[in-house]
Design an enzyme around this catalytic site. Structure first.
Site, short mmCIF file in Angstrom:
data_model
loop_
_atom_site.label_atom_id
_atom_site.label_comp_id
_atom_site.label_asym_id
_atom_site.label_seq_id
_atom_site.Cartn_x
_atom_site.Cartn_y
_atom_site.Cartn_z
N ARG A 131 11.34 -0.27 11.78
CA ARG A 131 10.00 -0.49 12.34
C ARG A 131 10.04 -1.66 13.30
O ARG A 131 10.28 -2.80 12.91
CB ARG A 131 9.01 -0.77 11.21
CG ARG A 131 8.47 0.50 10.58
CD ARG A 131 7.41 0.19 9.54
NE ARG A 131 6.23 -0.49 10.08
CZ ARG A 131 5.10 -0.61 9.44
NH1 ARG A 131 4.97 -0.09 8.24
NH2 ARG A 131 4.08 -1.24 9.98
N ARG A 191 -9.53 0.69 9.10
CA ARG A 191 -9.06 -0.67 9.39
C ARG A 191 -10.11 -1.47 10.14
O ARG A 191 -9.87 -2.64 10.44
CB ARG A 191 -7.83 -0.56 10.26
CG ARG A 191 -6.54 -1.12 9.66
CD ARG A 191 -5.44 -0.88 10.67
NE ARG A 191 -4.21 -1.53 10.39
CZ ARG A 191 -3.22 -1.01 9.68
NH1 ARG A 191 -3.37 0.14 9.08
NH2 ARG A 191 -2.09 -1.66 9.54
N ARG A 227 -0.45 -9.17 13.42
CA ARG A 227 -1.02 -8.16 12.51
C ARG A 227 -1.93 -8.84 11.48
O ARG A 227 -2.98 -8.31 11.11
CB ARG A 227 0.10 -7.40 11.79
CG ARG A 227 0.73 -6.30 12.67
CD ARG A 227 2.14 -5.97 12.26
NE ARG A 227 2.26 -5.23 11.01
CZ ARG A 227 3.42 -5.06 10.37
NH1 ARG A 227 4.54 -5.57 10.84
NH2 ARG A 227 3.45 -4.38 9.25
N ARG A 233 12.01 -5.86 4.35
CA ARG A 233 11.87 -4.45 4.73
C ARG A 233 12.66 -4.18 6.01
O ARG A 233 13.32 -3.16 6.14
CB ARG A 233 10.38 -4.10 4.91
CG ARG A 233 10.15 -2.64 5.25
CD ARG A 233 8.73 -2.22 4.98
NE ARG A 233 7.82 -2.69 6.02
CZ ARG A 233 6.51 -2.50 5.99
NH1 ARG A 233 5.94 -1.88 4.96
NH2 ARG A 233 5.74 -2.93 6.97
N LYS A 280 0.83 -1.22 0.00
CA LYS A 280 0.00 0.00 0.00
C LYS A 280 0.86 1.26 0.00
O LYS A 280 0.63 2.18 -0.77
CB LYS A 280 -0.88 0.07 1.27
CG LYS A 280 -1.89 -1.03 1.41
CD LYS A 280 -2.78 -0.81 2.63
CE LYS A 280 -2.07 -0.95 3.97
NZ LYS A 280 -1.80 -2.32 4.38
P1 ADP Z 1 1.03 -2.14 7.89
O1 ADP Z 1 2.35 -2.38 7.28
O2 ADP Z 1 0.62 -3.22 8.85
O3 ADP Z 1 -0.02 -1.80 6.90
P2 ADP Z 1 0.79 0.51 9.16
O4 ADP Z 1 1.99 1.34 9.10
O5 ADP Z 1 -0.39 0.91 8.35
O6 ADP Z 1 1.28 -0.95 8.88
O7 ADP Z 1 0.29 0.41 10.70
C1 ADP Z 1 1.14 -0.04 11.72
C2 ADP Z 1 0.36 -0.17 13.04
O8 ADP Z 1 -0.23 1.09 13.39
C3 ADP Z 1 -0.81 -1.16 13.03
O9 ADP Z 1 -0.40 -2.48 13.26
C4 ADP Z 1 -1.66 -0.58 14.18
O10 ADP Z 1 -1.12 -0.92 15.45
C5 ADP Z 1 -1.51 0.92 14.01
N1 ADP Z 1 -2.55 1.48 13.11
C6 ADP Z 1 -2.32 2.02 11.88
N2 ADP Z 1 -3.49 2.41 11.31
C7 ADP Z 1 -4.47 2.09 12.18
C8 ADP Z 1 -5.88 2.21 12.17
N3 ADP Z 1 -6.54 2.74 11.11
N4 ADP Z 1 -6.58 1.78 13.25
C9 ADP Z 1 -5.97 1.27 14.32
N5 ADP Z 1 -4.63 1.10 14.41
C10 ADP Z 1 -3.88 1.51 13.35
#
Ligand code: ADP
Length: 188
Positions: free
Chosen positions: A135, A88, A146, A127, A13
Site C-alpha cells: 500500500r 467517512r 490520514r 504492515r 477494522k
Molecule cells: P485506512 O487504513 O486508512 O482505514 P482504507 O483502506 O479504508 O484505509 O482507505 C484508504 C484510502 O482510500 C483513504 O485514505 C481515502 O483516500 C480512500 N477512501 C477509502 N474510503 C473512503 C471513503 N469512504 N470516502 C472517501 N475516501 C475514501
C-alpha cells in the site's frame, strides 16, 4: 444485519471485518479495497483514486456513495454487511441513512475500535514491512495526513451515531483475539 466498523487508519477494522466474514457469513464492503481494485485494473476511477489515496486525502462523497450503493444491492449482501471505511464523512453517513431507509433497513451497530494514536505509526510501519510496501499510502507522511483527515472529517461521525444510540466502543489496544471477543459481544 448492517455493521459499521469505525476507527482511525490502522486501528484494525480490516482484521476484525475478516473475522466477522469468516465467523458469521457477513459480506465485507471496504471502500478502501474497492478503490484499490479500481487502481489495480487501471480504470479511470482508479487513476483518480491513486493520487488522492497516496496523499491520504478523501475521494469525493458522490463517487464513494455511488460505489457502495451499487455493491449493497448485490444478492450476496442480503445476509448482512460490514461496512469498513465507509462512511467517512457526515455527508456519507447521511447518504447511507437514505440508502438504507429506501431499502427498509437500518444500521444495527456502529463499532468504534479505539486506539492510542502513537501506536498507529508502528502498526502502519509493520504492515508496510510485512506486505512489502503493497500500500503506497502506508508511510509516516501519508499517515499523518490520514490522521488529520480522520480528525477533521470522520471523527464528527462519533457524535452523529452516538445521538442515534448506535455507537459501541471497544478497546483496540487489546490483542486481535481480545478485540474480536468484544466485537462478538456487541454483535451478540
Ligand atoms: P485506512 O487504513 O486508512 O482505514 P482504507 O483502506 O479504508 O484505509 O482507505 C484508504 C484510502 O482510500 C483513504 O485514505 C481515502 O483516500 C480512500 N477512501 C477509502 N474510503 C473512503 C471513503 N469512504 N470516502 C472517501 N475516501 C475514501
Amino acid at each position: 444485519m448492517i455493521l459499521i466498523l469505525f476507527g482511525a487508519p490502522g486501528c484494525g477494522k480490516g482484521t476484525q471485518a475478516l473475522r466477522l466474514v469468516e465467523e458469521r457469513g457477513l459480506v465485507q464492503l471496504s471502500s478502501g479495497e474497492m478503490l484499490r481494485s479500481a487502481i489495480a485494473v487501471g480504470s479511470e476511477l482508479g487513476l483518480r483514486a491513486k493520487e488522492i489515496m497516496d496523499r491520504g486525502d478523501l475521494m469525493s462523497d458522490d463517487i464513494i456513495v455511488g460505489m457502495v450503493a451499487e455493491r449493497l444491492d448485490a444478492p450476496e449482501c442480503a445476509n448482512g454487511v460490514i461496512l469498513d471505511g465507509f462512511p467517512r464523512t457526515v455527508a456519507q453517513a447521511k447518504a447511507l441513512d437514505k440508502m438504507l431507509c429506501a431499502r427498509g433497513i437500518g444500521i444495527d451497530h456502529v463499532i468504534e475500535i479505539k486506539v492510542d494514536e502513537a501506536s498507529l505509526f508502528a502498526r502502519i510501519e509493520n504492515r508496510a514491512a510485512e506486505s512489502g510496501g503493497a500500500r503506497s499510502d502506508d508511510n509516516a507522511d501519508t499517515l499523518r495526513n490520514r490522521l488529520a483527515v480522520y480528525h477533521e472529517n470522520t471523527a464528527p461521525l462519533l457524535p452523529y451515531y452516538e445521538a442515534q444510540g448506535l455507537l459501541r466502543s471497544v478497546d483496540g489496544m487489546a490483542s486481535v483475539e481480545g478485540v474480536a471477543s468484544r466485537v462478538a459481544e456487541v454483535v451478540g
